[in-house]
Design a protein around this motif. Sequence first.
Motif, PDB file in Angstrom:
ATOM      1  N   GLN A 176      29.682  40.633  34.570  1.00 33.65           N
ATOM      2  CA  GLN A 176      30.469  39.458  34.912  1.00 33.65           C
ATOM      3  C   GLN A 176      29.967  38.789  36.187  1.00 33.65           C
ATOM      4  N   ASP A 177      30.081  37.466  36.213  1.00 31.42           N
ATOM      5  CA  ASP A 177      29.821  36.674  37.413  1.00 31.42           C
ATOM      6  C   ASP A 177      31.157  36.196  37.969  1.00 31.42           C
ATOM      7  N   ASN A 178      31.422  36.502  39.230  1.00 31.55           N
ATOM      8  CA  ASN A 178      32.661  36.033  39.847  1.00 31.55           C
ATOM      9  C   ASN A 178      32.537  36.177  41.357  1.00 31.55           C
ATOM     10  N   MET A 179      33.668  36.164  42.065  1.00 37.51           N
ATOM     11  CA  MET A 179      33.659  36.216  43.513  1.00 37.51           C
ATOM     12  C   MET A 179      34.074  37.601  44.003  1.00 37.51           C
ATOM     13  N   MET A 180      33.277  38.152  44.930  1.00 40.86           N
ATOM     14  CA  MET A 180      33.623  39.412  45.584  1.00 40.86           C
ATOM     15  C   MET A 180      34.421  39.071  46.839  1.00 40.86           C
ATOM     16  N   CYS A 181      35.549  39.741  47.008  1.00 41.61           N
ATOM     17  CA  CYS A 181      36.465  39.391  48.094  1.00 41.61           C
ATOM     18  C   CYS A 181      36.868  40.622  48.880  1.00 41.61           C
ATOM     19  N   LEU A 182      36.777  40.508  50.188  1.00 46.49           N
ATOM     20  CA  LEU A 182      37.326  41.508  51.096  1.00 46.49           C
ATOM     21  C   LEU A 182      38.508  40.853  51.804  1.00 46.49           C
ATOM     22  N   HIS A 183      39.699  41.432  51.636  1.00 45.46           N
ATOM     23  CA  HIS A 183      40.874  40.903  52.323  1.00 45.46           C
ATOM     24  C   HIS A 183      41.580  42.040  53.031  1.00 45.46           C
ATOM     25  N   TYR A 198      42.075  47.388  54.688  1.00 46.04           N
ATOM     26  CA  TYR A 198      41.125  46.559  53.946  1.00 46.04           C
ATOM     27  C   TYR A 198      41.205  46.832  52.441  1.00 46.04           C
ATOM     28  N   TRP A 199      40.977  45.761  51.661  1.00 44.53           N
ATOM     29  CA  TRP A 199      40.950  45.852  50.203  1.00 44.53           C
ATOM     30  C   TRP A 199      39.769  45.070  49.669  1.00 44.53           C
ATOM     31  N   LEU A 200      39.124  45.632  48.671  1.00 45.35           N
ATOM     32  CA  LEU A 200      37.979  45.001  48.012  1.00 45.35           C
ATOM     33  C   LEU A 200      38.403  44.606  46.603  1.00 45.35           C
ATOM     34  N   ALA A 201      38.117  43.362  46.220  1.00 45.22           N
ATOM     35  CA  ALA A 201      38.543  42.872  44.917  1.00 45.22           C
ATOM     36  C   ALA A 201      37.469  41.961  44.330  1.00 45.22           C
ATOM     37  N   PHE A 202      37.574  41.705  43.026  1.00 43.20           N
ATOM     38  CA  PHE A 202      36.599  40.893  42.298  1.00 43.20           C
ATOM     39  C   PHE A 202      37.376  39.972  41.378  1.00 43.20           C
ATOM     40  N   GLY A 203      37.167  38.666  41.536  1.00 43.04           N
ATOM     41  CA  GLY A 203      37.914  37.724  40.709  1.00 43.04           C
ATOM     42  C   GLY A 203      37.771  36.304  41.220  1.00 43.04           C
ATOM     43  N   GLY A 204      38.756  35.477  40.888  1.00 39.58           N
ATOM     44  CA  GLY A 204      38.674  34.067  41.240  1.00 39.58           C
ATOM     45  C   GLY A 204      39.218  33.774  42.620  1.00 39.58           C
ATOM     46  N   PHE A 205      38.477  34.138  43.658  1.00 35.01           N
ATOM     47  CA  PHE A 205      38.923  33.985  45.036  1.00 35.01           C
ATOM     48  C   PHE A 205      38.180  32.856  45.733  1.00 35.01           C
ATOM     49  N   THR A 206      38.801  32.350  46.806  1.00 35.03           N
ATOM     50  CA  THR A 206      38.195  31.322  47.646  1.00 35.03           C
ATOM     51  C   THR A 206      38.316  31.739  49.098  1.00 35.03           C
ATOM     52  N   THR A 211      41.925  45.453  39.324  1.00 32.70           N
ATOM     53  CA  THR A 211      42.569  46.383  40.235  1.00 32.70           C
ATOM     54  C   THR A 211      41.732  46.523  41.498  1.00 32.70           C
ATOM     55  N   PRO A 212      42.263  46.135  42.667  1.00 28.61           N
ATOM     56  CA  PRO A 212      41.483  46.249  43.903  1.00 28.61           C
ATOM     57  C   PRO A 212      41.394  47.703  44.351  1.00 28.61           C
ATOM     58  N   ILE A 213      40.467  47.968  45.234  1.00 34.79           N
ATOM     59  CA  ILE A 213      40.327  49.310  45.783  1.00 34.79           C
ATOM     60  C   ILE A 213      40.495  49.238  47.296  1.00 34.79           C
ATOM     61  N   ARG A 214      41.201  50.207  47.838  1.00 34.11           N
ATOM     62  CA  ARG A 214      41.380  50.241  49.282  1.00 34.11           C
ATOM     63  C   ARG A 214      40.116  50.771  49.937  1.00 34.11           C
ATOM     64  N   PHE A 225      36.311  49.329  40.541  1.00 27.88           N
ATOM     65  CA  PHE A 225      35.488  49.797  41.654  1.00 27.88           C
ATOM     66  C   PHE A 225      35.467  51.312  41.726  1.00 27.88           C
ATOM     67  N   THR A 226      34.334  51.816  42.165  1.00 29.07           N
ATOM     68  CA  THR A 226      34.178  53.241  42.463  1.00 29.07           C
ATOM     69  C   THR A 226      33.452  53.356  43.784  1.00 29.07           C
TER      70      THR A 226
END
Length: 233
Positions: A43-50, A184-192, A204-207, A227-228
């Motif tokens: 998949q192509d999408n946005m990697m997000c750290l929040h 911190y949380w790492l996620a993958f999806g439609g983020f800006t 599902t994000p990963i801590r 995520f792993t």
Amino acid sequence: VQPCSFFHKIGSAGSFREMFRSKIIMAPGTASYRIFVKNKSNQDNMMCLHADLPGTYSTYTIKLGWKVEPAGAGDTIQFDWTLDWGVFWKKTGAVPASIATFKDFWSYAANPRNGSNFNLELANGFIKLNAAQANGPPGTLYIDCAANIGQGVVSTGVTLNGAPVAAVNAFPNTLYTFATHPTYWLAFGGFTQGKNVDISATNTPIRVQFQTGESDLYFELGQDAKFTQVTAW
């Protein structure tokens, strides 16, 4: 005004990133923490750290896409940062913080060790954010909005490593309190970048948890879009 695209592209298997060219701005000095992520999905999408800010007492705090980068299938992404805190404001008008995008903003360095206080006020027709006497507990940032800050005019919040991490709508006669012990949380999806994190737009994000003495962590996004955490490659 500080732009806030803080990321590296260190490997790419496609042209997805060409759709999202951004100016890369790194904080001065050596980064304190780094995260490496391999996109092994198709998949192509946005990697997000929040980040969450546990202990923050400000009502209706909006969690923002703190570090966001396009991640095509096969890409390897690196996020790095230092624990440099600040406060910011942006004139958003009728646009609430929950749907505003915080890319251009006015920001000021802050030292949470001293319980930094700031006053947000209207002076001579200009919005000003001024440092005040520090009198709060360590690890806390305060933004005190004056009576002359009109409702529905300004959003304010805190930055980490120069980029907005949390925001609120500024209301007159309101004191906003932000704790500076992020989760911190790492996620993958439609983020800006700089926009409200929509949990419905993600897998599902990963801590992301650093143990004592750790500064680098490694993750893989699998074919199942989960995520792993892995050892160094």
